[in-house]
Design an enzyme around this catalytic site. Sequence first.
Site, PDB file in Angstrom:
ATOM      1  N   LYS A 169       0.842  -1.192   0.000  1.00  0.00           N
ATOM      2  CA  LYS A 169       0.000   0.000   0.000  1.00  0.00           C
ATOM      3  C   LYS A 169       0.881   1.247   0.000  1.00  0.00           C
ATOM      4  O   LYS A 169       2.034   1.137   0.404  1.00  0.00           O
ATOM      5  CB  LYS A 169      -0.940  -0.010   1.192  1.00  0.00           C
ATOM      6  CG  LYS A 169      -0.197  -0.062   2.523  1.00  0.00           C
ATOM      7  CD  LYS A 169      -1.141  -0.096   3.665  1.00  0.00           C
ATOM      8  CE  LYS A 169      -0.393  -0.006   4.955  1.00  0.00           C
ATOM      9  NZ  LYS A 169       0.502  -1.103   5.270  1.00  0.00           N
ATOM     10  N   ASP A 198      -3.009  -5.300   2.591  1.00  0.00           N
ATOM     11  CA  ASP A 198      -3.449  -4.378   3.637  1.00  0.00           C
ATOM     12  C   ASP A 198      -3.151  -5.133   4.922  1.00  0.00           C
ATOM     13  O   ASP A 198      -3.820  -6.137   5.229  1.00  0.00           O
ATOM     14  CB  ASP A 198      -4.948  -4.094   3.522  1.00  0.00           C
ATOM     15  CG  ASP A 198      -5.429  -3.126   4.599  1.00  0.00           C
ATOM     16  OD1 ASP A 198      -4.986  -3.257   5.751  1.00  0.00           O
ATOM     17  OD2 ASP A 198      -6.242  -2.238   4.296  1.00  0.00           O
ATOM     18  N   HIS A 199      -2.137  -4.699   5.674  1.00  0.00           N
ATOM     19  CA  HIS A 199      -1.670  -5.552   6.774  1.00  0.00           C
ATOM     20  C   HIS A 199      -2.733  -5.779   7.843  1.00  0.00           C
ATOM     21  O   HIS A 199      -2.675  -6.761   8.568  1.00  0.00           O
ATOM     22  CB  HIS A 199      -0.351  -5.030   7.367  1.00  0.00           C
ATOM     23  CG  HIS A 199      -0.511  -3.884   8.319  1.00  0.00           C
ATOM     24  ND1 HIS A 199      -0.631  -2.582   7.893  1.00  0.00           N
ATOM     25  CD2 HIS A 199      -0.577  -3.831   9.677  1.00  0.00           C
ATOM     26  CE1 HIS A 199      -0.766  -1.791   8.951  1.00  0.00           C
ATOM     27  NE2 HIS A 199      -0.730  -2.518  10.042  1.00  0.00           N
ATOM     28  N   LYS A 203      -4.018  -9.443  10.472  1.00  0.00           N
ATOM     29  CA  LYS A 203      -4.021  -9.492  11.940  1.00  0.00           C
ATOM     30  C   LYS A 203      -4.944 -10.624  12.393  1.00  0.00           C
ATOM     31  O   LYS A 203      -6.061 -10.770  11.876  1.00  0.00           O
ATOM     32  CB  LYS A 203      -4.524  -8.159  12.529  1.00  0.00           C
ATOM     33  CG  LYS A 203      -3.524  -7.004  12.383  1.00  0.00           C
ATOM     34  CD  LYS A 203      -4.138  -5.728  12.965  1.00  0.00           C
ATOM     35  CE  LYS A 203      -3.312  -4.508  12.633  1.00  0.00           C
ATOM     36  NZ  LYS A 203      -2.361  -4.136  13.653  1.00  0.00           N
ATOM     37  N   GLU A 237      -3.713   6.275  17.825  1.00  0.00           N
ATOM     38  CA  GLU A 237      -2.290   6.044  18.049  1.00  0.00           C
ATOM     39  C   GLU A 237      -1.752   7.157  18.931  1.00  0.00           C
ATOM     40  O   GLU A 237      -2.191   8.307  18.816  1.00  0.00           O
ATOM     41  CB  GLU A 237      -1.530   6.073  16.730  1.00  0.00           C
ATOM     42  CG  GLU A 237      -1.920   4.956  15.786  1.00  0.00           C
ATOM     43  CD  GLU A 237      -1.101   5.002  14.509  1.00  0.00           C
ATOM     44  OE1 GLU A 237      -0.029   4.393  14.467  1.00  0.00           O
ATOM     45  OE2 GLU A 237      -1.544   5.679  13.561  1.00  0.00           O
ATOM     46  N   HIS A 261      -7.498   0.624   5.953  1.00  0.00           N
ATOM     47  CA  HIS A 261      -7.679  -0.254   7.113  1.00  0.00           C
ATOM     48  C   HIS A 261      -9.081  -0.178   7.729  1.00  0.00           C
ATOM     49  O   HIS A 261      -9.712  -1.198   7.986  1.00  0.00           O
ATOM     50  CB  HIS A 261      -6.665   0.098   8.211  1.00  0.00           C
ATOM     51  CG  HIS A 261      -5.247   0.143   7.732  1.00  0.00           C
ATOM     52  ND1 HIS A 261      -4.740  -0.748   6.817  1.00  0.00           N
ATOM     53  CD2 HIS A 261      -4.213   0.958   8.042  1.00  0.00           C
ATOM     54  CE1 HIS A 261      -3.460  -0.470   6.602  1.00  0.00           C
ATOM     55  NE2 HIS A 261      -3.120   0.559   7.318  1.00  0.00           N
ATOM     56  N   LYS A 361      -3.430  10.448  15.070  1.00  0.00           N
ATOM     57  CA  LYS A 361      -2.085  10.354  15.641  1.00  0.00           C
ATOM     58  C   LYS A 361      -2.080  11.173  16.924  1.00  0.00           C
ATOM     59  O   LYS A 361      -2.876  12.120  17.074  1.00  0.00           O
ATOM     60  CB  LYS A 361      -1.057  10.951  14.679  1.00  0.00           C
ATOM     61  CG  LYS A 361      -1.008  10.271  13.308  1.00  0.00           C
ATOM     62  CD  LYS A 361      -0.065   9.120  13.296  1.00  0.00           C
ATOM     63  CE  LYS A 361       0.057   8.489  11.929  1.00  0.00           C
ATOM     64  NZ  LYS A 361       0.503   7.086  11.992  1.00  0.00           N
ATOM     65  N   LYS A 366      -2.586   3.990  22.219  1.00  0.00           N
ATOM     66  CA  LYS A 366      -2.738   3.170  21.018  1.00  0.00           C
ATOM     67  C   LYS A 366      -3.858   2.172  21.263  1.00  0.00           C
ATOM     68  O   LYS A 366      -3.782   1.358  22.192  1.00  0.00           O
ATOM     69  CB  LYS A 366      -1.405   2.442  20.768  1.00  0.00           C
ATOM     70  CG  LYS A 366      -1.478   1.308  19.770  1.00  0.00           C
ATOM     71  CD  LYS A 366      -1.066   1.752  18.407  1.00  0.00           C
ATOM     72  CE  LYS A 366      -1.144   0.602  17.423  1.00  0.00           C
ATOM     73  NZ  LYS A 366      -1.345   1.044  16.059  1.00  0.00           N
TER      74      LYS A 366
HETATM   75  C1  BG6 Z   1      -0.053   2.129   8.441  1.00  0.00           C
HETATM   76  C2  BG6 Z   1      -0.076   3.629   8.448  1.00  0.00           C
HETATM   77  O1  BG6 Z   1      -0.674   1.631   7.311  1.00  0.00           O
HETATM   78  O2  BG6 Z   1      -0.705   1.642   9.614  1.00  0.00           O
HETATM   79  C3  BG6 Z   1       0.578   4.172   9.702  1.00  0.00           C
HETATM   80  O3  BG6 Z   1       0.611   4.114   7.302  1.00  0.00           O
HETATM   81  C4  BG6 Z   1      -0.056   3.570  10.933  1.00  0.00           C
HETATM   82  O4  BG6 Z   1       0.493   5.590   9.748  1.00  0.00           O
HETATM   83  C5  BG6 Z   1      -0.113   2.053  10.838  1.00  0.00           C
HETATM   84  O5  BG6 Z   1       0.716   3.957  12.060  1.00  0.00           O
HETATM   85  C6  BG6 Z   1      -0.919   1.468  11.970  1.00  0.00           C
HETATM   86  O6  BG6 Z   1      -0.814   0.085  11.953  1.00  0.00           O
HETATM   87  P1  BG6 Z   1      -0.970  -0.774  13.267  1.00  0.00           P
HETATM   88  O7  BG6 Z   1      -0.854  -2.187  12.804  1.00  0.00           O
HETATM   89  O8  BG6 Z   1       0.139  -0.354  14.196  1.00  0.00           O
HETATM   90  O9  BG6 Z   1      -2.298  -0.434  13.836  1.00  0.00           O
END
Ligand code: BG6
Length: 510
Positions: A169, A198-199, A203, A237, A261, A361, A366
């Site tokens: 991405k 999309d990570h 999860k 976050e 996401h 942010k 978090k």
């Molecule tokens: C990324 C964003 O895709 O996801 C970052 O570019 C963000 O800005 C991050 O911090 C958050 O991922 P996770 O897995 O820590 O919630």
Amino acid sequence: MTNATIETNPLREGLSSARTADPCTIVIFGASGDLTERMLIPSLFALSEQRLVAPELSVLGISRRPFSDGEFRTKVKPESGNATNWDTFSRGVFYMSGDHHQEETYQRLKARLEEIDHNRGTQGNRLFYLAVAPDDFPTILGHLSQQGLLDPPSYADPEDNWVRVILEKPFGIDLASATKLNKDILRLVPESKIYRIDHYLGKETVQNILAFRFANTIFEPVWNRRYIDHIQITAAESLGVEERAGYYDHFGALKDMVQNHLLQLLALVAMEPPASALDDSVRDEKSKVFKALRIYKPEEVAENTVRAQYGPGFIDGKPVPGYLQEKNVSPESRTETYAAVRFFLDNWRWEGVPFYLRTGKRLARKVTEIAVVFKPAPLMLFGANEGDKLDPNVLVLRIGPEEGISIRFGTKIPGMTRRLRWVNMDFDYGTSFATPSPPAYARLLHDCMIGDPTLYNRGDAVELAWHVTQPILDAWAADTNPLPTYEAGREGPRQAETWMEDEGRYWRKL
Ligand code: BG6
């Protein structure tokens, strides 16, 4: 059906046991970026320690910076893991310096891949991982195609061997660029070989959304507009933009988190049961959700969104600068670091149920979670006073960093009164399972190597998600009102609180 037939049913095998992936070479474009050492190599190494990848697995990093194989291995060595296992694994890690705009790079790449196939037995299976800006995807795929590298080599078995492409991405920077990107890459590679990452989808807790909904019978009957008042999806976050201001200042919270996401989480919470977990049914159902999302007219954007930027404040008791004081951020920047959007789904299940998505942010902490807030009980029998209002039941899917599920319900306080208090019933991954959840990238890389695209984004879904995001971006770009701010380390902008309160609803405390 007898037990014997169940055991030999290949579909059931696929569901119950993790398979060792075929031998292959993973070529990483943009290999000197921190994704390679933070995520990709540690995930591949962890998979190899669990024997989920073949011992022949090889990795070839490419970028412009000059490294020898040895230097690259040292650079990407993970902090944890068994030293002997790393020695064995890293023998399959290679590096090639090259400019991905130059044809000459691909001629060398072709020869290097053939050498790896020959020396390490990778059989011509190739996974090209494009960890570069989306603009460069068509360039790289065009060159790979020209060198015949998007098909298995002539010495491979065309039935069994494969070539796949993972696209990191962001997929495009707006609707027009994403649509063009799909068109350009699909001219070169069929959708079946493309894996858009999309990570969040990798999860464990995100995968569990569908298991929770469709492997249990007690939740689905109430999972609709009759019982649910609204849904809150939060990705907060406490970190700021760190070293990524150069990228972030052109993106902002909506494109960075909501378009991808958070809309993915919404789709998994809102979708209908898929016909199967093993073919494209899950992705079909997700696309139907995106199609049902209401697209706002320019004049509807302001009332359905809030955006803001963080000012100075305190995180963990330490002072932190505001966004405009961060390195590489323009002092006039109007990039939002906080975004909240109210979405509606125009379909039978969800008509009239708001989905509130928020991300930011430098917030208090978090936390990523999905809170399903139910309608209040119709009649208050247990309050201290007549007319007392009942708080609603809330079911919270805790995506991270705490992983679990909790259900809030009212309980009579022991004693002589009829008063109630809210208590939580908690499921916590850490205490229920001995092994920690695998990293998202490990799951996704493994899925790609075994040819399962379910947890990757399909081209139509990415475009549909941009369709609902674009009018918001356009309206925000046209708006010249001063941008609201919020103090770093707090809950977010006051405007987001009043926006909810005006509807008689409240954000969950971070
Ligand atoms: C990324 C964003 O895709 O996801 C970052 O570019 C963000 O800005 C991050 O911090 C958050 O991922 P996770 O897995 O820590 O919630």
